[in-house]
Design a protein around this motif. Structure first.
Motif, PDB file in Angstrom:
ATOM      1  N   GLY A  98      35.701  26.250  43.768  1.00  0.00           N
ATOM      2  CA  GLY A  98      36.129  26.627  42.605  1.00  0.00           C
ATOM      3  C   GLY A  98      37.091  25.452  41.956  1.00  0.00           C
ATOM      4  N   GLY A  99      38.489  26.081  41.320  1.00  0.00           N
ATOM      5  CA  GLY A  99      39.400  25.324  40.619  1.00  0.00           C
ATOM      6  C   GLY A  99      39.644  25.855  39.389  1.00  0.00           C
ATOM      7  N   SER A 100      39.958  25.057  38.205  1.00  0.00           N
ATOM      8  CA  SER A 100      40.327  25.499  36.961  1.00  0.00           C
ATOM      9  C   SER A 100      39.504  26.279  36.364  1.00  0.00           C
ATOM     10  CB  SER A 100      40.684  24.317  36.134  1.00  0.00           C
ATOM     11  OG  SER A 100      40.901  24.513  34.986  1.00  0.00           O
ATOM     12  N   LEU A 101      40.238  27.710  35.927  1.00  0.00           N
ATOM     13  CA  LEU A 101      39.357  28.720  35.135  1.00  0.00           C
ATOM     14  C   LEU A 101      39.040  27.961  33.864  1.00  0.00           C
ATOM     15  CD1 LEU A 101      38.265  31.177  34.434  1.00  0.00           C
ATOM     16  CD2 LEU A 101      40.655  32.037  33.768  1.00  0.00           C
ATOM     17  N   GLN A 102      40.106  27.368  33.234  1.00  0.00           N
ATOM     18  CA  GLN A 102      39.866  26.561  31.859  1.00  0.00           C
ATOM     19  C   GLN A 102      38.579  25.615  31.869  1.00  0.00           C
ATOM     20  OE1 GLN A 102      43.371  24.383  30.380  1.00  0.00           O
ATOM     21  NE2 GLN A 102      42.073  22.755  29.884  1.00  0.00           N
ATOM     22  N   GLU A 103      38.344  24.833  33.114  1.00  0.00           N
ATOM     23  CA  GLU A 103      37.354  24.247  33.070  1.00  0.00           C
ATOM     24  C   GLU A 103      36.064  24.658  33.461  1.00  0.00           C
ATOM     25  OE1 GLU A 103      37.156  20.707  32.618  1.00  0.00           O
ATOM     26  OE2 GLU A 103      39.267  20.776  31.985  1.00  0.00           O
ATOM     27  N   ALA A 104      36.078  25.754  33.975  1.00  0.00           N
ATOM     28  CA  ALA A 104      34.852  26.603  34.155  1.00  0.00           C
ATOM     29  C   ALA A 104      34.396  27.274  32.734  1.00  0.00           C
ATOM     30  CB  ALA A 104      34.914  27.773  35.020  1.00  0.00           C
ATOM     31  N   THR A 105      35.255  27.585  32.096  1.00  0.00           N
ATOM     32  CA  THR A 105      35.081  28.130  30.802  1.00  0.00           C
ATOM     33  C   THR A 105      34.331  27.015  29.647  1.00  0.00           C
ATOM     34  OG1 THR A 105      36.610  29.844  30.788  1.00  0.00           O
ATOM     35  CG2 THR A 105      35.876  29.199  28.570  1.00  0.00           C
ATOM     36  N   SER A 130      30.132  28.526  47.332  1.00  0.00           N
ATOM     37  CA  SER A 130      30.315  28.648  45.687  1.00  0.00           C
ATOM     38  C   SER A 130      31.124  29.388  45.674  1.00  0.00           C
ATOM     39  CB  SER A 130      28.978  28.414  45.127  1.00  0.00           C
ATOM     40  OG  SER A 130      27.999  27.380  45.387  1.00  0.00           O
ATOM     41  N   ALA A 131      32.336  29.152  44.961  1.00  0.00           N
ATOM     42  CA  ALA A 131      33.067  30.406  44.791  1.00  0.00           C
ATOM     43  C   ALA A 131      34.127  30.327  43.408  1.00  0.00           C
ATOM     44  CB  ALA A 131      34.234  30.337  45.955  1.00  0.00           C
ATOM     45  N   SER A 132      34.702  31.521  43.267  1.00  0.00           N
ATOM     46  CA  SER A 132      35.513  31.471  42.073  1.00  0.00           C
ATOM     47  C   SER A 132      34.955  31.011  40.762  1.00  0.00           C
ATOM     48  CB  SER A 132      36.756  30.803  42.646  1.00  0.00           C
ATOM     49  OG  SER A 132      37.921  31.152  41.718  1.00  0.00           O
ATOM     50  N   ALA A 133      35.630  29.682  40.304  1.00  0.00           N
ATOM     51  CA  ALA A 133      35.282  29.259  39.078  1.00  0.00           C
ATOM     52  C   ALA A 133      33.740  28.780  39.051  1.00  0.00           C
ATOM     53  CB  ALA A 133      36.141  27.853  38.887  1.00  0.00           C
ATOM     54  N   SER A 134      33.078  28.563  40.493  1.00  0.00           N
ATOM     55  CA  SER A 134      31.811  28.211  40.198  1.00  0.00           C
ATOM     56  C   SER A 134      30.906  29.607  40.041  1.00  0.00           C
ATOM     57  CB  SER A 134      31.250  28.049  41.648  1.00  0.00           C
ATOM     58  OG  SER A 134      31.713  26.541  42.168  1.00  0.00           O
ATOM     59  N   GLU A 135      31.472  30.847  40.292  1.00  0.00           N
ATOM     60  CA  GLU A 135      30.807  31.807  40.241  1.00  0.00           C
ATOM     61  C   GLU A 135      30.942  32.389  38.678  1.00  0.00           C
ATOM     62  OE1 GLU A 135      31.028  34.403  44.341  1.00  0.00           O
ATOM     63  OE2 GLU A 135      33.007  33.472  43.583  1.00  0.00           O
ATOM     64  N   VAL A 171      30.212  38.547  31.723  1.00  0.00           N
ATOM     65  CA  VAL A 171      29.830  39.220  30.474  1.00  0.00           C
ATOM     66  C   VAL A 171      28.988  40.384  30.687  1.00  0.00           C
ATOM     67  CG1 VAL A 171      30.394  37.173  29.362  1.00  0.00           C
ATOM     68  CG2 VAL A 171      27.721  37.713  29.713  1.00  0.00           C
ATOM     69  N   SER A 172      28.096  40.453  31.679  1.00  0.00           N
ATOM     70  CA  SER A 172      27.103  41.573  31.903  1.00  0.00           C
ATOM     71  C   SER A 172      28.142  42.736  32.309  1.00  0.00           C
ATOM     72  CB  SER A 172      26.198  41.326  32.918  1.00  0.00           C
ATOM     73  OG  SER A 172      26.998  41.349  34.204  1.00  0.00           O
ATOM     74  N   GLY A 173      29.550  42.613  32.582  1.00  0.00           N
ATOM     75  CA  GLY A 173      30.360  43.694  33.128  1.00  0.00           C
ATOM     76  C   GLY A 173      30.242  43.698  34.603  1.00  0.00           C
ATOM     77  N   ASP A 174      29.318  43.083  35.364  1.00  0.00           N
ATOM     78  CA  ASP A 174      29.561  43.107  36.690  1.00  0.00           C
ATOM     79  C   ASP A 174      30.703  42.196  37.239  1.00  0.00           C
ATOM     80  OD1 ASP A 174      27.303  44.609  36.734  1.00  0.00           O
ATOM     81  OD2 ASP A 174      25.849  43.098  37.270  1.00  0.00           O
ATOM     82  N   SER A 175      31.301  42.606  38.363  1.00  0.00           N
ATOM     83  CA  SER A 175      32.410  41.949  38.960  1.00  0.00           C
ATOM     84  C   SER A 175      31.524  40.787  39.748  1.00  0.00           C
ATOM     85  CB  SER A 175      33.359  42.677  39.771  1.00  0.00           C
ATOM     86  OG  SER A 175      34.299  42.020  40.575  1.00  0.00           O
ATOM     87  N   THR A 176      32.411  39.757  39.921  1.00  0.00           N
ATOM     88  CA  THR A 176      31.781  38.303  40.865  1.00  0.00           C
ATOM     89  C   THR A 176      32.463  39.009  42.115  1.00  0.00           C
ATOM     90  OG1 THR A 176      33.764  37.026  40.200  1.00  0.00           O
ATOM     91  CG2 THR A 176      31.716  36.851  39.087  1.00  0.00           C
ATOM     92  N   GLN A 177      33.528  39.752  42.330  1.00  0.00           N
ATOM     93  CA  GLN A 177      34.209  39.889  43.480  1.00  0.00           C
ATOM     94  C   GLN A 177      33.142  40.583  44.515  1.00  0.00           C
ATOM     95  OE1 GLN A 177      36.908  39.212  44.842  1.00  0.00           O
ATOM     96  NE2 GLN A 177      36.905  41.107  46.781  1.00  0.00           N
ATOM     97  N   HIS A 178      33.058  40.314  45.709  1.00  0.00           N
ATOM     98  CA  HIS A 178      32.701  40.766  46.880  1.00  0.00           C
ATOM     99  C   HIS A 178      31.215  40.359  46.886  1.00  0.00           C
ATOM    100  CE1 HIS A 178      31.513  43.470  50.117  1.00  0.00           C
ATOM    101  NE2 HIS A 178      32.995  43.759  50.497  1.00  0.00           N
ATOM    102  N   ALA A 179      30.477  40.834  45.620  1.00  0.00           N
ATOM    103  CA  ALA A 179      28.939  40.700  45.769  1.00  0.00           C
ATOM    104  C   ALA A 179      28.615  39.329  45.431  1.00  0.00           C
ATOM    105  CB  ALA A 179      28.437  41.721  44.699  1.00  0.00           C
ATOM    106  N   GLY A 180      29.643  38.390  44.596  1.00  0.00           N
ATOM    107  CA  GLY A 180      29.196  37.124  44.218  1.00  0.00           C
ATOM    108  C   GLY A 180      28.131  37.062  43.083  1.00  0.00           C
ATOM    109  N   VAL A 181      27.370  36.057  43.043  1.00  0.00           N
ATOM    110  CA  VAL A 181      26.409  35.922  42.077  1.00  0.00           C
ATOM    111  C   VAL A 181      25.119  35.734  42.878  1.00  0.00           C
ATOM    112  CG1 VAL A 181      25.069  34.161  40.528  1.00  0.00           C
ATOM    113  CG2 VAL A 181      27.633  34.832  40.392  1.00  0.00           C
TER     114      VAL A 181
END
Length: 700
Positions: free
Chosen positions: A415-422, A468-473, A519-529
């Protein structure tokens, strides 16, 4: 349990939270006592957790019971020090700790710790008294075993029962060292140093250490990423964020008495050596290429960090027990360095792949982390480095080279910067939302959006794995939700929470206040991608990932937001999966990866270890033969010369020094997963060309 361990990063991103897995002190030392400021800080922590944490849990009797369980387990996870009578005595406080904390009273936490301290110092002194007369006369021909997982076991009912447990533990330690080729004299000296070191470090514990351990037993009940940082830990944390530290680039955590590798920092020295893997245990550390190896079993995590950390250009040697192996130790030499931005920068390569009918040029972009040079950005430097700027440049170069598709490799990207992921997502989709963020006050933010037309509109494959975590997800989830590209690999880590720092009278509280949603409404938390096409699993998801934490926030979903759908991927995935499975079913590398993981899981699921030497030697020989047969089967299928014996195989993987400096070159030679991703891309391009349905941009 992973929920009982905090991680520390030993590198230019070094993080050293307090861990007291085996705190140490002398039996006759004065009991540790809290000071007044700690009572005030405890009240502050309770108040901020109740008011600010995303979970909105109240500190009451249920929380008190959880705190009691968590604290006892964090002190004595193997149930080796406390006696059943101690636990019975402490049980009267199970529902009273919450009232104590609200009143600023942490005395009972200290009382429990002081009993643990007494039991541990008694035990260490007992072992040392045995070792002073030489190694005990163990019978290694006797059929007996040591229980490895004591989570569901009972505490010893008496001193004699504890003596028997520790007889087996000491016998196991001696046998493990005998199997490494050490003499009885060497074993005795090593164990005396080990236990004297633990006794010395126990005596160095102070009230700040106890208070931090107690408070973190509370914060972990909220979630594994909320932590109390004492002034000492906060200083280490701030140093890590300044990127001023140097080391090997590995995230470490405590598990029982061992320092374990949680993950490797992309581009760091440990990552480059390829000899260290997640879940490997570090048992000794040596300075330079020939310095004495210092046994670190039972050490505090931050003390191990201090040994491994050092000036760039110097060498450190790590003695490890590789995960999934037979317990044989391996020594690795690593040259320390800073993890520089350029070492973590995106890089590219071009390869050719065929779908059986036509060859295609496939560009690969490897992205180790989501980075940005904040200092240069704040200075308005027009040439500041960032993920998006670098990937945009690489995409432009790849398109000029005429690639037919692009594979974006996010494996091991933490992961890392949320701004960069966007902004990175913006390179691949037109205007639209990228991620939703729900805060503790239940407000939902949708400000992280793609704001321009896509730079690259061609076929895209995103490669992910368990690390692969956080911003990657966030990026992979957006690409998947928009049907913009295929996601290939393994289920990602599942880190979908955001933490902020809250000041306290003493130290600070790192607290989870927000949660990511796709954007689908699903959390990336716990289940990941979850990938569209799954590769062989290389990392055990039971021990690595958000779902491995006992108190991880759960997966849930909120309302979806309107977003485009670019391709009819659901119609292509079944055929792509069929081709992938058909191709890899006979692929020698994939057969090897699947068998290697099976062996690793089988060994990690073992609940007992034999204390009979002949049995252990036979187990080692069988495992070595299994690994040799697997490797030679793979080599022969690829037209390579097989190894004569296991010693030859072991020699080929012998001690090496990790390369230093510059991005690691992208190759396919030792990366069957990336190679297969290229073939999936070729199939993807071919099917798209034959698919009569055009690219679409409909909205959900």
């Amino acid at each position: 349990m992973l929920s009982n361990r905090l991680a520390a990063l030993v590198s230019g991103l070094s993080l050293s939270f307090l861990i007291v897995t085996s705190p140490v002190s002398l039996a006759d030392s004065e009991n540790l006592k809290p000071h007044e400021d700690q009572g005030d800080t405890a009240r502050e922590i309770v108040s901020k957790l109740e008011m600010l944490h995303y979970n909105k849990l109240k500190v009451g009797d249920e929380m008190s019971t959880g705190l009691w369980d968590e604290y006892i387990d964090s002190l004595d996870p193997t149930k080796s020090y406390f006696l059943a009578s101690d636990i019975s005595e402490f049980r009267q406080w199970r529902t009273k700790l919450d009232d104590d904390l609200k009143a600023g009273n942490v005395d009972r936490g200290f009382e429990i710790y002081n009993r643990y301290r007494l039991r541990m110092s008694d035990r260490l002194n007992n072992i040392l008294s045995q070792l002073e007369n030489g190694l005990p006369k163990f019978d290694f021909t006797r059929e007996e075993s040591l229980e490895l997982d004591r989570e569901k076991s009972e505490w010893p009912q008496s001193i004699s029962a504890a003596d028997e447990l520790w007889r087996k533990r000491l016998k196991s330690s001696v046998l493990n060292l005998r199997l490494t080729g050490k003499s009885d004299e060497e074993i005795g000296d090593l164990l005396k140093r080990r236990y004297k070191g633990q006794l010395k470090r126990l005596g160095q514990q102070n009230s700040d250490d106890v208070f931090e351990l107690y408070m973190n037993s509370l914060t972990r009940l909220y979630d594994p990423h909320s932590n109390y940082l004492s002034p000492r830990s906060l200083e280490n944390f701030n140093m890590s964020m300044s990127l001023s530290l140097e080391g090997i680039g590995a995230v470490l955590q405590m598990e029982d008495e061992y320092t374990k590798v949680a993950r490797l920092v992309a581009g760091g020295p440990a990552d480059r050596t390829s000899k260290i893997k997640p879940n490997d245990k570090i048992v000794a550390v040596g300075q330079d290429k020939e310095g004495e190896m210092v046994d670190v079993v039972g050490w505090r995590l931050d003390d191990v960090v201090d040994l491994i950390r050092g000036s760039a250009g110097t060498f450190v040697r790590l003695e490890t027990i590789p995960t999934g192996g037979d317990g044989t130790h391996r020594t690795i030499t690593i040259q320390r360095s800073k993890v520089k931005l350029e070492d973590q920068a995106a890089k590219k390569a071009v390869f050719e792949f065929s779908d059986g009918e036509q060859s295609y040029k496939v560009g690969v972009i490897n992205l180790p982390t989501f980075y940005i040079d904040f200092e240069a950005y704040r200075r308005r430097d027009p040439n500041y480095k960032s993920t998006t700027r670098d990937v945009a440049r690489l995409l432009d170069e790849l398109q000029k080279e005429g690639v037919d598709g692009v594979v974006l490799d996010l494996r091991n990207n933490g992961g890392g910067s949320l701004q960069e992921a966007t902004m990175l997502t913006d390179l691949f989709i037109d205007q639209g939302p990228v991620v939703q963020i729900r805060h503790a006050n239940e407000q939902i933010s949708r400000h992280n959006r793609s704001r321009s037309r896509a730079m690259y509109r061609g076929p895209l494959v995103v490669l992910i794995n368990r690390l692969s975590a956080s911003a990657s997800e966030i990026f992979a989830g957006a690409i998947q939700d928009y049907n913009r590209g295929l996601v290939v690999g393994n289920q990602s880590f599942g880190k979908g929470t955001v933490q902020t720092m809250a000041p306290l009278k003493e130290g600070q509280l790192k607290i989870t206040q927000s949660k990511f949603y796709r954007v689908s409404g699903d959390s990336t938390q716990h289940a990941g991608v979850s990938p569209d096409i799954t590769m062989p699993q290389l990392i055990d998801s039971e021990s690595v990932g958000e779902s491995a934490y006992d108190t991880a926030l759960p997966w849930d979903r909120i309302h979806a937001v309107r977003h485009a759908q670019y391709f009819n991927l659901k119609d292509l995935v079944p055929e792509l999966t069929r081709k992938h499975e058909q191709r890899t079913a006979k692929d020698p590398d994939f057969i090897f990866l699947r068998e290697q993981f099976r062996v690793q899981i089988d060994r990690s699921n073992e609940k007992f270890v034999s204390l009979k030497e002949d049995t252990r030697i036979k187990e080692r020989e069988d495992l070595n033969q299994t690994m040799l047969t697997m490797e030679n089967t793979r080599r022969e299928a690829k037209g390579l010369e097989p190894y004569k014996d296991f010693e030859a195989l072991e020699k080929s993987e012998s001690e090496e020094t990790a390369p230093v400096g510059g991005p690691v070159e992208i190759t396919l030679e030792d990366d069957p997963v990336l190679n297969e991703a290229g073939f999936i891309m070729a199939d993807f391009i071919g099917l798209q060309k034959r698919d009569s349905s055009p690219q679409v941009a409909n909205f959900d």
